[in-house]
Enzyme design. Structure first.
Site, PDB file in Angstrom:
ATOM      1  N   GLU A   1       9.862  37.043  12.053  1.00 53.41           N
ATOM      2  CA  GLU A   1       8.849  36.256  11.323  1.00 53.41           C
ATOM      3  C   GLU A   1       9.179  34.764  11.312  1.00 53.41           C
ATOM      4  OE1 GLU A   1       7.016  39.374   8.141  1.00 53.41           O
ATOM      5  OE2 GLU A   1       8.969  38.579   7.595  1.00 53.41           O
TER       6      GLU A   1
ATOM      7  N   GLU B   1       5.015  45.642  11.844  1.00 51.27           N
ATOM      8  CA  GLU B   1       5.221  46.102  10.472  1.00 51.27           C
ATOM      9  C   GLU B   1       3.867  46.467   9.886  1.00 51.27           C
ATOM     10  OE1 GLU B   1       7.461  43.480   7.956  1.00 51.27           O
ATOM     11  OE2 GLU B   1       9.060  43.191   9.434  1.00 51.27           O
TER      12      GLU B   1
END
Length: 603
Positions: free
Chosen positions: A161, A235
């Site tokens: 991320e 995710e």
């Protein structure tokens, strides 16, 4: 013989060994699950119809001190990956070095913070040299387990991320090169939320997206950024994490299934984060801070398809039914569930006041100014990473004690060992009664968990991180005790003089009782009418207990018990009861549905 062809992303769908391949993944972190249960949890993942395991790798566990590498027992990453392969699962590895994961400092070691100029997750030389040393040890453990070498690893993630952090345009290229130059040759991926996608790109690396609901157009955004490539939700958030003092998050099973069905019908690969959350044993929980610091709970149940203790849920069964239609062959039968029991309550037999244990502290150090945990000369000069630090100095007057927001994260304040108040981010002043006699001021400061996500990452020093003042005058001449409560510390307590509980204890204190077990079985520890502290069983730190909730029970795995006597020690800050209770099922407190607003704060 030609080399086997691993996972490829050359068109709008993945191929593995040249054939179309849909990634059906689930996240289970080996460091959150007792090693004795790795096989059980992975078999349950496979029996749900998934074909791929994903896991992070926590740097702060594997290199707790500079140059000291731990890859044994609970941290035997290679054994975990090999086990997945033996069970017929592929593996996507996410080695960081930053992992987020609701884990202290996003998995980065706290000793990095000893460098006053440190810029985490950038090409700052102090950071890159530490990453290079770590990768020199880590990556050679991974390369033999790659697909091309006959192992189960089909893809490796580059950082985590980074588009949401994006402080250095060269950084992702550095991490990519750090992997490639050490022999990583499988498919490389990045993963980001919607907003992070535009800043999280790096040449030659496939982008994937993180999401829970489809209302934000995340998948379409990824498809536009990266046309003619396979789409993957790295995710898919099956639930959400909890913070102390707020409700337990849940995400409705039927809503999750309808979204997953839509993704799969569109041919989109998916990884469930989490498939099984497990537990933040010890002091390893992280925290969030978007203006307000909020530490996460020890439970990482996550409302995932498998519960914290490995039980099946409605989510699991619905998901298994759905995934059976996407599997060409019948999926295996789910393993039986472990038995659990509520042991009879344990009566506390002895206690010892914290004040009587200071000679057991890892380090005792004196200095004019208070020193943060990370800069204490403890653990071979790697500083203190977790737990509590006691700061003491003499005072000769009263008035207003002002923390100047230098208490990170929470301090009990004592005058001559009598509690007079608590300092934290909200409460920064305490009145000290006037007296002309010399008195000892003590602050027991707890690291409640370092932030694991967001811009506050660089400023996660704990303890007293600067001056505190009395009547506007900075206090000096501190004695500091490192109370990181490692197993060695708990063992040293045994030789001290414990008192029988007939006398009124002086808090904070350690309380001891014996659980007699015939057949070791999973259970949950429950502490009604206790206040706040930490639970140890046979020297193992189960995590924190705190009456503010939502978590009301601590998972105690059966393999950590033994037939016969088991020692339970509860560190209690404020108020103990006479008994330690057990429950067959967890209690996570009042629930709240994961809200849309939550994701707006993240993106």
């Amino acid at each position: 013989m030609s080399a086997r062809e691993g996972l490829r992303a050359d068109s709008t769908h993945f191929t593995l060994e040249g054939a179309p391949f849909l990634i059906l993944g689930g996240s289970i972190h080996y460091f959150r699950v007792p090693k004795a249960y790795w096989r059980d949890r992975l078999l349950k993942l496979k029996a749900c119809g998934l074909n791929t395991l994903t896991t992070y790798v926590p740097w702060n566990q594997h290199e707790p001190e500079r140059g000291v590498y731990l890859f044994q027992e609970q941290l035997d990453m290679e054994a975990y990956i090999r086990l997945a392969g033996e069970l017929g699962l592929w593996v996507i590895l996410r080695p960081g070095p930053y992992i987020c994961a609701e884990w202290d400092l996003g998995g980065l070691p706290s000793w990095l913070l000893q460098d006053k100029k440190m810029k985490l997750r950038t090409t700052y030389s102090g950071f890159t040299s530490a990453v290079n040393s770590y990768f020199d040890n880590l990556i050679p453990r991974i390369t033999p387990l790659q697909f091309k070498n006959g192992g189960p690893i089909i893809a490796v993630q580059v950082e985590n991320e980074y588009g949401s952090y994006a402080k250095d345009e060269q950084y992702l290229s550095f991490i990519k090169e750090a992997l490639l130059s050490r022999g990583i040759s499988e498919l490389l991926l990045t993963s980001d939320n919607h907003e992070g996608l535009k800043c999280g790109r790096v040449d030659g690396v496939l982008q994937t997206v993180n999401l829970q609901k489809l209302s934000f157009g995340d998948v379409q955004h990824l498809a536009e950024l990266q046309p003619k490539k396979p789409l993957m939700v790295m995710e898919y958030w099956s639930g959400w994490f909890d913070v102390w003092g707020e409700p337990h998050h849940v995400f409705a099973a039927q809503e999750m299934i309808s979204i997953v069905r839509e993704l799969l019908d569109r041919g989109i690969s998916i990884n469930f984060y989490m498939f099984h959350g497990g537990t933040n044993f010890g002091f390893m929980n992280g925290a969030v801070d978007f203006g307000t610091y909020k530490p996460q709970t020890s439970s990482y149940d996550y409302d995932a398809p498998l519960t914290e203790s490995g039980d099946y849920t409605t989510k699991y069964h619905l998901l298994r039914n759905l995934l059976s239609t996407y599997n060409k062959e019948p999926i295996s039968e789910p393993p039986a569930v472990q038995s659990r029991r509520a042991y009879e309550p344990v009566v506390v037999s002895h206690y010892i006041s914290l004040w009587e244990t200071l000679q057991c502290a890892e380090t005792h150090f004196r200095a004019d100014d208070p020193i943060s945990m990370e800069n204490l000369p403890a653990n071979h000069n790697n500083g203190q990473s977790y737990g509590y630090t006691l700061y003491q100095t003499d005072i000769y007057s009263g008035g207003e004690l002002n923390s100047r927001n230098h208490v990170h994260d929470r301090a009990l304040v004592f005058i001559d060992r009598e509690l007079i108040g608590v300092l934290d981010y909200r409460t920064q002043r305490v009145k000290i009664p006037h007296s002309k006699s010399e008195r000892i001021l003590s602050l027991l400061v707890e690291n409640c968990g370092r932030v694991n996500y967001g811009p506050a990452l660089d400023s996660q020093q704990k303890g007293l991180i600067g001056d505190i003042t009395l009547q506007d005058v900075p206090l000096k001449k501190f004695s500091m005790y490192c109370l990181d409560m490692k197993t060695s510390f708990i063992n040293r307590l045994q030789s001290q003089k414990w008192m029988s509980v007939g006398q009124k204890p002086s808090y904070p204190a350690f309380f001891r009782g014996t659980l007699v077990v015939d057949q070791p079985t999973d259970t949950f520890v429950k502490l009604p009418n206790w206040s706040k502290g930490v639970v140890f069983v046979n020297g193992q730190n189960l995590g924190r207990h705190w009456s503010v909730g939502p978590q009301k029970t601590l998972y105690l795995p059966g393999p950590w018990l033994r037939s016969g006597d088991n020692e339970i020690i509860v560190f209690e800050e404020l108020k103990a009861a006479e008994t330690i209770h057990f429950a067959e099922n967890p209690e996570y407190g009042k629930t709240i549905e994961v809200s849309t607003q939550l994701f707006c704060t993240l993106i």
